[in-house]
Design a protein around this motif. Structure first.
Motif, mmCIF file in Angstrom:
data_model
loop_
_atom_site.group_PDB
_atom_site.id
_atom_site.type_symbol
_atom_site.label_atom_id
_atom_site.label_comp_id
_atom_site.label_asym_id
_atom_site.label_seq_id
_atom_site.Cartn_x
_atom_site.Cartn_y
_atom_site.Cartn_z
ATOM 1 N N TYR A 32 0.803 -1.220 0.000
ATOM 2 C CA TYR A 32 0.000 0.000 0.000
ATOM 3 C C TYR A 32 0.840 1.276 0.000
ATOM 4 C CZ TYR A 32 -4.135 -2.871 0.822
ATOM 5 O OH TYR A 32 -5.149 -3.793 0.687
ATOM 6 N N PHE A 33 2.074 1.192 0.450
ATOM 7 C CA PHE A 33 2.940 2.370 0.412
ATOM 8 C C PHE A 33 4.386 1.928 0.248
ATOM 9 C CE2 PHE A 33 2.849 1.101 4.833
ATOM 10 C CZ PHE A 33 4.161 1.267 5.258
ATOM 11 N N THR A 34 5.204 2.836 -0.268
ATOM 12 C CA THR A 34 6.621 2.553 -0.489
ATOM 13 C C THR A 34 7.446 3.724 0.053
ATOM 14 O OG1 THR A 34 6.731 3.647 -2.644
ATOM 15 C CG2 THR A 34 6.045 1.323 -2.628
ATOM 16 N N PRO A 35 8.745 3.521 0.265
ATOM 17 C CA PRO A 35 9.606 4.627 0.716
ATOM 18 C C PRO A 35 9.545 5.839 -0.210
ATOM 19 C CG PRO A 35 10.753 2.550 0.956
ATOM 20 C CD PRO A 35 9.488 2.246 0.226
ATOM 21 N N LEU A 36 9.441 5.586 -1.528
ATOM 22 C CA LEU A 36 9.409 6.696 -2.485
ATOM 23 C C LEU A 36 8.180 7.578 -2.267
ATOM 24 C CD1 LEU A 36 10.612 8.142 -4.933
ATOM 25 C CD2 LEU A 36 9.275 6.611 -6.399
ATOM 26 N N MET A 37 7.034 6.965 -1.978
ATOM 27 C CA MET A 37 5.815 7.738 -1.740
ATOM 28 C C MET A 37 5.989 8.668 -0.539
ATOM 29 S SD MET A 37 2.932 4.777 -2.280
ATOM 30 C CE MET A 37 2.977 3.661 -3.693
ATOM 31 N N LYS A 115 13.907 -1.709 -5.795
ATOM 32 C CA LYS A 115 14.229 -0.330 -5.399
ATOM 33 C C LYS A 115 12.974 0.411 -4.949
ATOM 34 C CE LYS A 115 14.589 2.880 -8.431
ATOM 35 N NZ LYS A 115 14.980 3.671 -9.606
ATOM 36 N N ASN A 116 11.889 0.293 -5.713
ATOM 37 C CA ASN A 116 10.655 1.023 -5.404
ATOM 38 C C ASN A 116 10.053 0.616 -4.066
ATOM 39 O OD1 ASN A 116 10.775 2.368 -7.842
ATOM 40 N ND2 ASN A 116 9.384 0.975 -8.892
ATOM 41 N N VAL A 117 10.056 -0.677 -3.788
ATOM 42 C CA VAL A 117 9.337 -1.203 -2.623
ATOM 43 C C VAL A 117 10.168 -1.143 -1.342
ATOM 44 C CG1 VAL A 117 8.209 -3.255 -1.659
ATOM 45 C CG2 VAL A 117 7.893 -2.675 -4.066
ATOM 46 N N ASN A 153 1.817 -1.643 -9.599
ATOM 47 C CA ASN A 153 1.049 -0.998 -8.545
ATOM 48 C C ASN A 153 1.856 0.033 -7.756
ATOM 49 O OD1 ASN A 153 -1.878 -1.868 -7.892
ATOM 50 N ND2 ASN A 153 -0.897 -3.775 -8.511
ATOM 51 N N SER A 154 3.168 -0.034 -7.849
ATOM 52 C CA SER A 154 3.996 0.819 -6.988
ATOM 53 C C SER A 154 4.799 1.879 -7.728
ATOM 54 C CB SER A 154 4.973 -0.052 -6.187
ATOM 55 O OG SER A 154 5.860 -0.744 -7.047
ATOM 56 N N ILE A 155 4.997 1.701 -9.023
ATOM 57 C CA ILE A 155 5.882 2.614 -9.746
ATOM 58 C C ILE A 155 5.287 4.019 -9.858
ATOM 59 C CG2 ILE A 155 4.993 2.094 -12.053
ATOM 60 C CD1 ILE A 155 7.960 2.133 -12.982
ATOM 61 N N GLU A 156 6.172 5.009 -9.801
ATOM 62 C CA GLU A 156 5.767 6.409 -9.943
ATOM 63 C C GLU A 156 5.426 6.668 -11.407
ATOM 64 O OE1 GLU A 156 7.487 10.632 -8.259
ATOM 65 O OE2 GLU A 156 8.911 9.248 -9.197
ATOM 66 N N MET A 157 4.213 7.218 -11.647
ATOM 67 C CA MET A 157 3.753 7.443 -13.011
ATOM 68 C C MET A 157 3.340 8.904 -13.262
ATOM 69 S SD MET A 157 1.632 3.949 -13.815
ATOM 70 C CE MET A 157 2.465 2.360 -14.004
ATOM 71 N N GLY A 158 3.663 9.765 -12.308
ATOM 72 C CA GLY A 158 3.334 11.182 -12.419
ATOM 73 C C GLY A 158 3.543 11.828 -11.067
ATOM 74 N N LYS A 159 3.367 13.132 -10.982
ATOM 75 C CA LYS A 159 3.552 13.824 -9.711
ATOM 76 C C LYS A 159 2.477 13.388 -8.712
ATOM 77 C CE LYS A 159 4.182 18.342 -7.581
ATOM 78 N NZ LYS A 159 4.220 19.814 -7.772
ATOM 79 N N GLY A 160 2.909 12.666 -7.691
ATOM 80 C CA GLY A 160 1.975 12.191 -6.673
ATOM 81 C C GLY A 160 1.088 11.052 -7.137
ATOM 82 N N ILE A 161 1.427 10.460 -8.266
ATOM 83 C CA ILE A 161 0.607 9.376 -8.831
ATOM 84 C C ILE A 161 1.444 8.099 -8.878
ATOM 85 C CG2 ILE A 161 -0.662 8.573 -10.861
ATOM 86 C CD1 ILE A 161 -1.231 11.500 -11.528
ATOM 87 N N TYR A 162 0.920 7.052 -8.255
ATOM 88 C CA TYR A 162 1.656 5.791 -8.167
ATOM 89 C C TYR A 162 0.749 4.628 -8.570
ATOM 90 C CZ TYR A 162 4.332 8.967 -5.237
ATOM 91 O OH TYR A 162 5.017 10.059 -4.777
ATOM 92 N N GLY A 163 1.223 3.832 -9.506
ATOM 93 C CA GLY A 163 0.503 2.631 -9.888
ATOM 94 C C GLY A 163 -0.490 2.830 -11.017
ATOM 95 N N THR A 190 6.787 7.316 -20.639
ATOM 96 C CA THR A 190 7.132 8.372 -19.669
ATOM 97 C C THR A 190 7.891 7.849 -18.453
ATOM 98 O OG1 THR A 190 5.044 8.157 -18.425
ATOM 99 C CG2 THR A 190 5.059 9.665 -20.320
ATOM 100 N N LEU A 191 7.980 6.539 -18.284
ATOM 101 C CA LEU A 191 8.542 5.975 -17.052
ATOM 102 C C LEU A 191 9.983 6.396 -16.734
ATOM 103 C CD1 LEU A 191 7.056 2.357 -16.897
ATOM 104 C CD2 LEU A 191 6.282 4.446 -15.760
ATOM 105 N N PRO A 192 10.831 6.613 -17.716
ATOM 106 C CA PRO A 192 12.190 7.068 -17.357
ATOM 107 C C PRO A 192 12.181 8.378 -16.568
ATOM 108 C CG PRO A 192 12.155 6.275 -19.604
ATOM 109 C CD PRO A 192 10.730 6.320 -19.152
ATOM 110 N N ASN A 193 11.155 9.216 -16.785
ATOM 111 C CA ASN A 193 11.056 10.487 -16.047
ATOM 112 C C ASN A 193 9.585 10.917 -16.006
ATOM 113 O OD1 ASN A 193 11.306 13.037 -14.897
ATOM 114 N ND2 ASN A 193 13.211 13.473 -15.977
ATOM 115 N N PRO A 194 8.777 10.269 -15.141
ATOM 116 C CA PRO A 194 7.331 10.545 -15.117
ATOM 117 C C PRO A 194 6.955 11.913 -14.563
ATOM 118 C CG PRO A 194 7.936 9.064 -13.338
ATOM 119 C CD PRO A 194 9.154 9.225 -14.175
ATOM 120 N N ILE A 195 7.900 12.597 -13.913
ATOM 121 C CA ILE A 195 7.626 13.952 -13.434
ATOM 122 C C ILE A 195 7.773 14.949 -14.587
ATOM 123 C CG2 ILE A 195 8.265 15.742 -11.782
ATOM 124 C CD1 ILE A 195 7.138 13.199 -10.504
ATOM 125 N N ARG A 196 8.775 14.724 -15.412
ATOM 126 C CA ARG A 196 9.019 15.615 -16.553
ATOM 127 C C ARG A 196 8.029 15.365 -17.693
ATOM 128 N NH1 ARG A 196 14.494 15.523 -20.336
ATOM 129 N NH2 ARG A 196 13.813 17.087 -21.851
#
Length: 245
Positions: A32-37, A115-117, A153-163, A190-196
């Motif tokens: 439900y949560f990861t260190p990155l979140m 790494k994500n989890v 379910n855990s990967i960052e896919m945007g600003k504040g968006i995971y999974g 977009t996964l290499p840089n989902p914030i950009r």
């Protein structure tokens, strides 16, 4: 000296027991949560922003079958067959990096999941070493399908968006199960840089990457393998029949 060695021994034992136990538990329960979140939310607070954290866990069968194919095509062509480390890509990256100014990585989906989890995003020799350890553990304890399920379910896919579910909702106004092949290819691009990069508003570069990924999706082996998927459906049907009885 004996006391110091005893403390060191206990710390080492605690590390191995706790990490192995956590990996085994995560084989069965949702993450439900990861260190990155947590790190991203903390960074937003320090910037004076309201923390944004969108995440909803969904099982693998409620994620569009196009999405695992898209991330495999984009990130890790040999995901289904390697043991967590793609030594072919590692050798290629090492050779290319001899002449490249911008170094190319060769991390697999398994490594990214580890790494994500379990770890943090900043690169260092310590994190890389722990990443190898956790990658080996999840490959040993989890199935490939479980690794993919946790990854999506855990990967960052945007600003504040995971999974996948949160991305489908906030980027495409749908559910993870209904994502189209084109939308999945955009997410993977977009996964290499989902914030950009924004999968909902793709740049010309992301659209070109989408086209490449869509072509590759037709070439990489189907995941999960067709036979395995069919067996799972039959098993699910038998379970449902037993429940009805």
């Amino acid at each position: 000296m004996k006391k110091v060695l005893r403390i060191l021994r206990n710390l080492i034992l605690f590390f191995f027991i706790s990490t192995i136990l956590t990996v085994v538990i995560y084989r069965f329960i949702p993450v439900y949560f990861t260190p990155l979140m947590v790190i991203r939310s903390t960074q937003q607070i320090f910037k004076g922003e309201k923390p944004v954290w969108h995440h909803s866990w969904v099982s693998f069968d409620k994620i569009s079958p196009h999405l695992p194919m898209a991330v495999i095509a984009s990130e890790d062509n040999r995901f289904a067959t390697h043991n967590g480390f793609d030594f072919i890509e590692i050798k290629k990256a090492m050779k290319e990096n001899e002449t490249r100014k911008r170094k190319r990585g060769a991390s697999t989906i398994s490594q990214q999941t580890a790494k994500n989890v379990f770890l943090w995003p900043q690169s260092s020799w310590m994190r890389k070493g722990l990443e190898v350890y956790f990658t080996w553990l999840i490959e040993l304890c989890w199935s490939k399908e479980r690794i993919m399920e946790v990854y999506l379910n855990s990967i960052e896919m945007g600003k504040g968006i995971y999974g996948a579910e949160a991305t489908a909702k906030y980027k495409f106004h749908t559910t993870a199960a209904k994502l189209t092949a084109g939308q999945c290819a955009l997410i993977a691009a977009t996964l290499p840089n989902p914030i950009r990069f924004d999968s909902a508003h793709p740049s010309a570069y992301i659209l070109r990457r989408q086209s490449q990924i869509l072509r590759l999706m037709k070439l990489v082996p189907k995941f999960p393998p067709v036979e395995k998927a069919e067996k799972k459906v039959v098993k699910k049907q038998k379970t449902e029949k037993k429940k009805k009885k």
